[in-house]
Write a protein that holds these residues in place. Structure first.
Motif, PDB file in Angstrom:
ATOM      1  N   THR A  91       0.813  -1.217   0.000  1.00 17.80           N
ATOM      2  CA  THR A  91       0.000   0.000   0.000  1.00 17.80           C
ATOM      3  C   THR A  91       0.850   1.273   0.000  1.00 17.80           C
ATOM      4  OG1 THR A  91      -0.131  -0.104   2.425  1.00 17.80           O
ATOM      5  CG2 THR A  91      -1.926  -1.117   1.180  1.00 17.80           C
ATOM      6  N   GLU A  92       2.127   1.178   0.370  1.00 19.26           N
ATOM      7  CA  GLU A  92       2.957   2.385   0.400  1.00 19.26           C
ATOM      8  C   GLU A  92       3.528   2.731  -0.979  1.00 19.26           C
ATOM      9  OE1 GLU A  92       6.394   2.244   2.868  1.00 19.26           O
ATOM     10  OE2 GLU A  92       7.240   0.487   1.876  1.00 19.26           O
ATOM     11  N   LEU A  93       3.262   1.881  -1.967  1.00 17.26           N
ATOM     12  CA  LEU A  93       3.781   2.131  -3.303  1.00 17.26           C
ATOM     13  C   LEU A  93       2.708   2.702  -4.218  1.00 17.26           C
ATOM     14  CD1 LEU A  93       5.809  -1.163  -3.979  1.00 17.26           C
ATOM     15  CD2 LEU A  93       6.531   0.886  -2.734  1.00 17.26           C
ATOM     16  N   ASP A  94       3.079   3.706  -5.011  1.00 21.13           N
ATOM     17  CA  ASP A  94       2.265   4.094  -6.150  1.00 21.13           C
ATOM     18  C   ASP A  94       2.641   3.151  -7.285  1.00 21.13           C
ATOM     19  OD1 ASP A  94       1.042   6.064  -4.765  1.00 21.13           O
ATOM     20  OD2 ASP A  94       1.970   7.747  -5.802  1.00 21.13           O
ATOM     21  N   ALA A  95       1.659   2.742  -8.102  1.00 23.85           N
ATOM     22  CA  ALA A  95       1.933   1.678  -9.061  1.00 23.85           C
ATOM     23  C   ALA A  95       1.191   1.886 -10.369  1.00 23.85           C
ATOM     24  CB  ALA A  95       1.571   0.319  -8.465  1.00 23.85           C
ATOM     25  N   ASP A 106      -4.179  -2.999  -1.940  1.00 18.64           N
ATOM     26  CA  ASP A 106      -3.072  -3.835  -1.456  1.00 18.64           C
ATOM     27  C   ASP A 106      -2.760  -5.010  -2.370  1.00 18.64           C
ATOM     28  OD1 ASP A 106      -5.210  -5.512  -0.996  1.00 18.64           O
ATOM     29  OD2 ASP A 106      -5.090  -5.412   1.195  1.00 18.64           O
ATOM     30  N   SER A 107      -3.432  -5.102  -3.531  1.00 18.01           N
ATOM     31  CA  SER A 107      -3.170  -6.200  -4.446  1.00 18.01           C
ATOM     32  C   SER A 107      -3.797  -5.898  -5.799  1.00 18.01           C
ATOM     33  CB  SER A 107      -3.717  -7.519  -3.890  1.00 18.01           C
ATOM     34  OG  SER A 107      -5.092  -7.412  -3.607  1.00 18.01           O
ATOM     35  N   ILE A 108      -3.386  -6.684  -6.801  1.00 13.32           N
ATOM     36  CA  ILE A 108      -3.988  -6.582  -8.127  1.00 13.32           C
ATOM     37  C   ILE A 108      -4.467  -7.968  -8.550  1.00 13.32           C
ATOM     38  CG2 ILE A 108      -2.593  -4.601  -8.859  1.00 13.32           C
ATOM     39  CD1 ILE A 108      -0.930  -6.642 -10.544  1.00 13.32           C
ATOM     40  N   ARG A 109      -5.581  -7.991  -9.271  1.00  9.59           N
ATOM     41  CA  ARG A 109      -6.070  -9.217  -9.894  1.00  9.59           C
ATOM     42  C   ARG A 109      -6.155  -8.955 -11.393  1.00  9.59           C
ATOM     43  NH1 ARG A 109      -8.648 -13.679  -8.051  1.00  9.59           N
ATOM     44  NH2 ARG A 109      -9.110 -12.723  -6.030  1.00  9.59           N
ATOM     45  N   VAL A 110      -5.293  -9.618 -12.140  1.00 16.25           N
ATOM     46  CA  VAL A 110      -5.219  -9.366 -13.571  1.00 16.25           C
ATOM     47  C   VAL A 110      -5.423 -10.665 -14.328  1.00 16.25           C
ATOM     48  CG1 VAL A 110      -2.691  -9.566 -13.585  1.00 16.25           C
ATOM     49  CG2 VAL A 110      -3.833  -8.289 -15.402  1.00 16.25           C
TER      50      VAL A 110
END
Length: 285
Positions: free
Chosen positions: A196-200, A232-236
Motif C-alpha cells: 500500500t505504500e507504493l504508487d503503481a 493492497d493487491s492486483i487481480r489481472v
C-alpha cells in the motif's frame, strides 16, 4: 484495503530520442505527466534498423536512475567511468547517474528485432549528488516465479506469489522500486499483492488483459501506462491470446521536480548549477 483499479490511462505517444530512435513514451511525455517516483517510461521495438541503428550517442545525466530492460536485441553501454557492458536479451542495466555521468547506448546489430523498455527513476534530494555507478543484471540473475498459468520475472522489489515471498534481482532503496514482467497464458488470471505504500502502474505490451476489482473488470490498453488506485493487491486476467505486461511501483518521494532535458533536480538554481558544471567539465568531477 481493496483490490487496485485503474484510475487513469496514459497512452504512449510515438516520438524519437537519441539520434532518431523510434520510441513510444507514456509517463514523461510531458513534464506534468509523471507517477512519483517515476519520471519517464519508454517502450522501443522495431525490426526496421533505421528505427534504432543510430542509437543514443554520448550524453549526460544527473539526479536520477535509468533502468533499461532488453527483451530482444543487444545494446552496448559505455560511460566516462570506463564501464562497458553488452546488454542482451532478457537482461537489465540499472544505472545511477547521481552527481553526473556521461554515457552512450548503441545497438549491436544491423538487422533483426530491437525491443525493450527504459524507465527513469527519480532520486530524493539527499541522494541526487551521490557517486555515479551502474550494474548489469544478466537474464539468469533475474528470478522467474512460476504462477498457475504464467510466470513473473522479478527485476526489482519483493512480491508474494504461490505462498512464498520472493526477492527480485534488485531490492531496497529509498523508493523501494518494484519492477515485474508478468506473462499470463490465454484465459488465466493471477492475484498479486502490491504494498500500500507504493504508487503503481501496469503497462500492457502484448496480448489482452483486464484488471478485476470492486469496480468490475477494466480492460487494459496496449502501450499505455495504466495508473492504479490505492489498494493492497492486483487481480489481472489475460485474454484469449495471453498477455505480457509490466507491473511497476515505487514509494513516492514527494519533493519538487525540476527537469531540464537529461538533468533532474529539485530547484531551478540546481539546474542552472548543473548546466554550469556540464559546460565547465565539472559534471562528473
Amino acid at each position: 484495503m481493496p483490490l487496485r483499479s485503474v484510475k487513469q490511462t496514459i497512452a504512449a505517444l510515438e516520438t524519437s530520442d537519441g539520434a532518431g530512435v523510434r520510441i513510444k513514451r507514456s509517463i514523461g511525455q510531458q513534464q506534468n505527466i509523471r507517477l512519483d517516483p517515476f519520471l519517464m517510461l519508454d517502450e522501443f521495438g522495431s525490426d526496421r534498423p533505421q528505427d534504432y541503428i543510430a542509437g543514443f550517442p554520448s550524453h549526460p545525466h544527473r539526479g536520477f536512475e535509468t533502468v533499461t530492460y532488453m527483451i530482444e536485441g543487444h545494446m552496448l553501454h559505455e560511460d566516462h567511468l570506463g564501464n562497458r557492458g553488452n546488454l542482451k536479451n532478457g537482461g537489465v542495466q540499472w544505472m545511477t547517474a547521481g552527481r553526473g555521468i556521461v554515457h552512450s547506448e548503441m545497438p549491436q546489430q544491423e538487422s533483426g528485432q530491437m525491443r525493450g523498455f527504459q524507465l527513469w527513476l527519480n532520486l530524493p534530494a539527499a541522494e541526487k549528488m551521490k557517486p555515479a555507478g551502474y550494474r548489469d543484471i544478466q537474464p539468469e540473475d533475474i528470478p522467474n516465479i512460476t504462477l498457475d498459468g504464467g510466470l513473473v520475472k522479478l527485476i526489482a522489489g519483493e512480491i508474494a506469489a504461490e505462498g512464498q515471498q520472493h526477492q527480485g534481482a534488485v531490492t531496497g532503496g529509498s523508493t523501494r522500486p518494484l519492477y515485474a514482467d508478468i506473462h499470463l497464458e490465454p484465459g488465466k488470471e493471477t492475484l498479486l499483492p502490491v504494498s500500500t505504500e507504493l504508487d503503481a502502474m501496469l503497462y500492457l505490451y502484448e496480448g489482452e488483459a483486464s484488471l478485476v476489482s470492486d469496480k468490475g473488470s477494466q480492460s487494459l490498453q496496449v502501450s499505455a501506462a495504466s495508473i492504479l488506485a490505492q489498494g493492497d493487491s492486483i487481480r489481472v486476467g489475460a485474454g484469449e491470446n495471453g498477455a505480457r505486461l509490466l507491473l511497476i511501483g515505487g514509494k513516492p518521494i514527494g519533493e519538487p521536480v525540476v527537469q531540464y532535458g537529461p538533468f533532474v533536480m529539485n530547484t531551478r538554481e540546481e539546474i542552472e548549477q548543473t548546466l554550469r558544471d556540464y559546460r565547465d567539465g565539472r559534471l562528473t568531477a
